[in-house]
Design a protein around this motif. Structure first.
Motif, PDB file in Angstrom:
ATOM      1  N   TYR A 108       0.854  -1.186   0.000  1.00  0.00           N
ATOM      2  CA  TYR A 108       0.000   0.000   0.000  1.00  0.00           C
ATOM      3  C   TYR A 108       0.887   1.232   0.000  1.00  0.00           C
ATOM      4  CZ  TYR A 108      -3.581   3.297   1.572  1.00  0.00           C
ATOM      5  OH  TYR A 108      -4.447   4.354   1.671  1.00  0.00           O
ATOM      6  N   SER A 109       0.525   2.211  -0.777  1.00  0.00           N
ATOM      7  CA  SER A 109       1.318   3.433  -0.819  1.00  0.00           C
ATOM      8  C   SER A 109       0.417   4.642  -1.059  1.00  0.00           C
ATOM      9  CB  SER A 109       2.372   3.345  -1.920  1.00  0.00           C
ATOM     10  OG  SER A 109       3.184   4.485  -1.915  1.00  0.00           O
ATOM     11  N   CYS A 110       0.585   5.638  -0.222  1.00  0.00           N
ATOM     12  CA  CYS A 110      -0.056   6.934  -0.416  1.00  0.00           C
ATOM     13  C   CYS A 110       0.872   7.971   0.210  1.00  0.00           C
ATOM     14  CB  CYS A 110      -1.463   6.976   0.186  1.00  0.00           C
ATOM     15  SG  CYS A 110      -1.525   7.005   1.983  1.00  0.00           S
ATOM     16  N   GLU A 111       0.479   9.207   0.191  1.00  0.00           N
ATOM     17  CA  GLU A 111       1.337  10.274   0.714  1.00  0.00           C
ATOM     18  C   GLU A 111       1.662  10.084   2.195  1.00  0.00           C
ATOM     19  OE1 GLU A 111       1.024  15.047   1.398  1.00  0.00           O
ATOM     20  OE2 GLU A 111       0.217  14.249  -0.470  1.00  0.00           O
ATOM     21  N   ARG A 112       0.733   9.524   2.957  1.00  0.00           N
ATOM     22  CA  ARG A 112       0.896   9.397   4.409  1.00  0.00           C
ATOM     23  C   ARG A 112       1.437   8.052   4.880  1.00  0.00           C
ATOM     24  NH1 ARG A 112      -4.247   9.963   7.235  1.00  0.00           N
ATOM     25  NH2 ARG A 112      -2.937  10.169   9.068  1.00  0.00           N
ATOM     26  N   LEU A 113       1.414   7.044   4.012  1.00  0.00           N
ATOM     27  CA  LEU A 113       1.704   5.700   4.495  1.00  0.00           C
ATOM     28  C   LEU A 113       2.242   4.817   3.375  1.00  0.00           C
ATOM     29  CD1 LEU A 113       1.417   3.612   6.831  1.00  0.00           C
ATOM     30  CD2 LEU A 113      -0.928   3.233   6.034  1.00  0.00           C
ATOM     31  N   ASN A 114       3.306   4.081   3.701  1.00  0.00           N
ATOM     32  CA  ASN A 114       3.853   3.081   2.779  1.00  0.00           C
ATOM     33  C   ASN A 114       3.969   1.755   3.514  1.00  0.00           C
ATOM     34  OD1 ASN A 114       4.488   4.568   0.273  1.00  0.00           O
ATOM     35  ND2 ASN A 114       5.754   5.773   1.661  1.00  0.00           N
ATOM     36  N   ILE A 115       3.318   0.747   2.974  1.00  0.00           N
ATOM     37  CA  ILE A 115       3.357  -0.598   3.544  1.00  0.00           C
ATOM     38  C   ILE A 115       3.810  -1.535   2.429  1.00  0.00           C
ATOM     39  CG2 ILE A 115       2.022  -2.443   4.603  1.00  0.00           C
ATOM     40  CD1 ILE A 115       0.045  -0.326   5.585  1.00  0.00           C
ATOM     41  N   PRO A 116       4.817  -2.369   2.678  1.00  0.00           N
ATOM     42  CA  PRO A 116       5.593  -2.476   3.907  1.00  0.00           C
ATOM     43  C   PRO A 116       6.530  -1.281   4.108  1.00  0.00           C
ATOM     44  CG  PRO A 116       6.440  -3.995   2.247  1.00  0.00           C
ATOM     45  CD  PRO A 116       5.226  -3.342   1.662  1.00  0.00           C
ATOM     46  N   HIS A 117       6.999  -1.152   5.346  1.00  0.00           N
ATOM     47  CA  HIS A 117       7.891  -0.056   5.735  1.00  0.00           C
ATOM     48  C   HIS A 117       9.322  -0.454   5.375  1.00  0.00           C
ATOM     49  CE1 HIS A 117       9.962   2.919   8.152  1.00  0.00           C
ATOM     50  NE2 HIS A 117       8.817   3.417   8.595  1.00  0.00           N
ATOM     51  N   TYR A 118       9.802   0.069   4.266  1.00  0.00           N
ATOM     52  CA  TYR A 118      11.084  -0.351   3.688  1.00  0.00           C
ATOM     53  C   TYR A 118      12.255  -0.204   4.674  1.00  0.00           C
ATOM     54  CZ  TYR A 118      15.025  -0.710   0.517  1.00  0.00           C
ATOM     55  OH  TYR A 118      16.185  -1.095  -0.072  1.00  0.00           O
ATOM     56  N   ARG A 119      12.375   0.945   5.311  1.00  0.00           N
ATOM     57  CA  ARG A 119      13.539   1.170   6.193  1.00  0.00           C
ATOM     58  C   ARG A 119      13.610   0.136   7.310  1.00  0.00           C
ATOM     59  NH1 ARG A 119      13.051   7.564   6.300  1.00  0.00           N
ATOM     60  NH2 ARG A 119      14.642   8.052   4.778  1.00  0.00           N
ATOM     61  N   HIS A 120      12.468  -0.156   7.946  1.00  0.00           N
ATOM     62  CA  HIS A 120      12.486  -1.118   9.047  1.00  0.00           C
ATOM     63  C   HIS A 120      12.759  -2.539   8.569  1.00  0.00           C
ATOM     64  CE1 HIS A 120      11.685   1.560  12.285  1.00  0.00           C
ATOM     65  NE2 HIS A 120      10.500   1.932  11.836  1.00  0.00           N
ATOM     66  N   LEU A 121      12.305  -2.868   7.382  1.00  0.00           N
ATOM     67  CA  LEU A 121      12.504  -4.225   6.887  1.00  0.00           C
ATOM     68  C   LEU A 121      13.899  -4.477   6.342  1.00  0.00           C
ATOM     69  CD1 LEU A 121       9.112  -4.952   5.118  1.00  0.00           C
ATOM     70  CD2 LEU A 121       9.959  -5.937   7.245  1.00  0.00           C
ATOM     71  N   PHE A 122      14.514  -3.449   5.760  1.00  0.00           N
ATOM     72  CA  PHE A 122      15.756  -3.697   5.020  1.00  0.00           C
ATOM     73  C   PHE A 122      16.971  -2.872   5.442  1.00  0.00           C
ATOM     74  CE2 PHE A 122      12.187  -4.695   2.175  1.00  0.00           C
ATOM     75  CZ  PHE A 122      12.415  -6.060   2.063  1.00  0.00           C
ATOM     76  N   LEU A 123      16.785  -1.733   6.071  1.00  0.00           N
ATOM     77  CA  LEU A 123      17.915  -0.852   6.341  1.00  0.00           C
ATOM     78  C   LEU A 123      18.329  -0.754   7.801  1.00  0.00           C
ATOM     79  CD1 LEU A 123      17.023   2.108   3.928  1.00  0.00           C
ATOM     80  CD2 LEU A 123      18.488   0.123   3.492  1.00  0.00           C
ATOM     81  N   ARG A 124      17.424  -0.966   8.700  1.00  0.00           N
ATOM     82  CA  ARG A 124      17.717  -0.756  10.121  1.00  0.00           C
ATOM     83  C   ARG A 124      17.926  -2.083  10.830  1.00  0.00           C
ATOM     84  NH1 ARG A 124      13.213   3.976  10.815  1.00  0.00           N
ATOM     85  NH2 ARG A 124      14.419   5.588   9.746  1.00  0.00           N
ATOM     86  N   GLY A 125      19.171  -2.289  11.259  1.00  0.00           N
ATOM     87  CA  GLY A 125      19.525  -3.550  11.907  1.00  0.00           C
ATOM     88  C   GLY A 125      18.724  -3.825  13.161  1.00  0.00           C
ATOM     89  N   PHE A 126      18.494  -2.797  13.976  1.00  0.00           N
ATOM     90  CA  PHE A 126      17.748  -3.016  15.214  1.00  0.00           C
ATOM     91  C   PHE A 126      16.322  -3.468  14.907  1.00  0.00           C
ATOM     92  CE2 PHE A 126      16.217   1.279  14.468  1.00  0.00           C
ATOM     93  CZ  PHE A 126      14.931   1.274  14.995  1.00  0.00           C
ATOM     94  N   SER A 127      15.731  -2.922  13.846  1.00  0.00           N
ATOM     95  CA  SER A 127      14.374  -3.317  13.464  1.00  0.00           C
ATOM     96  C   SER A 127      14.348  -4.781  13.042  1.00  0.00           C
ATOM     97  CB  SER A 127      13.859  -2.467  12.300  1.00  0.00           C
ATOM     98  OG  SER A 127      13.810  -1.112  12.647  1.00  0.00           O
ATOM     99  N   ARG A 128      15.314  -5.159  12.242  1.00  0.00           N
ATOM    100  CA  ARG A 128      15.379  -6.550  11.764  1.00  0.00           C
ATOM    101  C   ARG A 128      15.560  -7.508  12.942  1.00  0.00           C
ATOM    102  NH1 ARG A 128      16.150  -7.410   6.324  1.00  0.00           N
ATOM    103  NH2 ARG A 128      17.528  -9.168   6.689  1.00  0.00           N
ATOM    104  N   GLU A 129      16.347  -7.102  13.933  1.00  0.00           N
ATOM    105  CA  GLU A 129      16.554  -7.932  15.121  1.00  0.00           C
ATOM    106  C   GLU A 129      15.238  -8.123  15.885  1.00  0.00           C
ATOM    107  OE1 GLU A 129      19.118  -7.652  19.262  1.00  0.00           O
ATOM    108  OE2 GLU A 129      19.877  -6.618  17.484  1.00  0.00           O
ATOM    109  N   LEU A 130      14.491  -7.028  16.067  1.00  0.00           N
ATOM    110  CA  LEU A 130      13.210  -7.112  16.767  1.00  0.00           C
ATOM    111  C   LEU A 130      12.189  -7.930  15.975  1.00  0.00           C
ATOM    112  CD1 LEU A 130      12.925  -3.429  18.044  1.00  0.00           C
ATOM    113  CD2 LEU A 130      13.241  -5.484  19.460  1.00  0.00           C
ATOM    114  N   LEU A 131      12.159  -7.744  14.667  1.00  0.00           N
ATOM    115  CA  LEU A 131      11.215  -8.478  13.829  1.00  0.00           C
ATOM    116  C   LEU A 131      11.521  -9.976  13.834  1.00  0.00           C
ATOM    117  CD1 LEU A 131      10.968  -5.937  10.893  1.00  0.00           C
ATOM    118  CD2 LEU A 131       9.273  -6.344  12.696  1.00  0.00           C
TER     119      LEU A 131
END
Length: 140
Positions: A108-131
């Motif tokens: 899903y993508s619009c001006e206010r929201l993008n799903i999935p959240h690219y940064r948390h899924l692919f760029l942020r190590g801490f996010s990937r660890e929590l996920l």
């Protein structure tokens, strides 16, 4: 019920308590079925001396993506978050931040929201660890 993955973070005041309060407020819109432990991290993409507490949760809701986002923004504002990085174009310390990472299997993508959240899924190590801790499948 829709399965949603959320990431919550705080680095102002009693960050752990802010996360617990936010989760209790979220439960008015659905229910938490799984959560990670709290992970402490340094700020990313901005400088601050305040350490973040972060958590990932799996959340079931009947809310649509935009209705859920509106509820999340209301919680953030109610808890004292006066600004949003999308408005100011930069990251700052925050009392609470709640991000929708995934919502069922939709894209899903619009001006206010993008799903999935690219940064948390692919760029942020801490996010990937929590996920990973909540058994959230991430495709590399």
């Amino acid at each position: 019920m829709k399965k949603v993955v959320l990431l919550l973070g705080s680095n102002i005041g009693d960050a752990k308590e802010h996360i617990l309060i936010a989760i209790s407020k979220l439960e008015k819109m659905g229910r938490v079925t799984k959560s990670s432990g709290i992970l402490k991290t340094f700020p990313i993409e901005f400088d601050s001396l305040n350490i973040f507490c972060n958590i990932a949760i799996i959340f079931e809701t009947e809310y649509s993506p935009i209705k859920l986002l509106n509820g999340i923004k209301s919680i953030e504002k109610e808890m004292g978050r006066e600004w949003d990085s999308s408005v100011y174009g930069e990251y700052r310390d925050r009392i609470i931040d709640i991000d929708i990472v995934m919502y069922d299997d939709i894209i899903y993508s619009c001006e206010r929201l993008n799903i999935p959240h690219y940064r948390h899924l692919f760029l942020r190590g801490f996010s990937r660890e929590l996920l990973k801790e909540i058994d959230c499948v991430i495709i590399n």
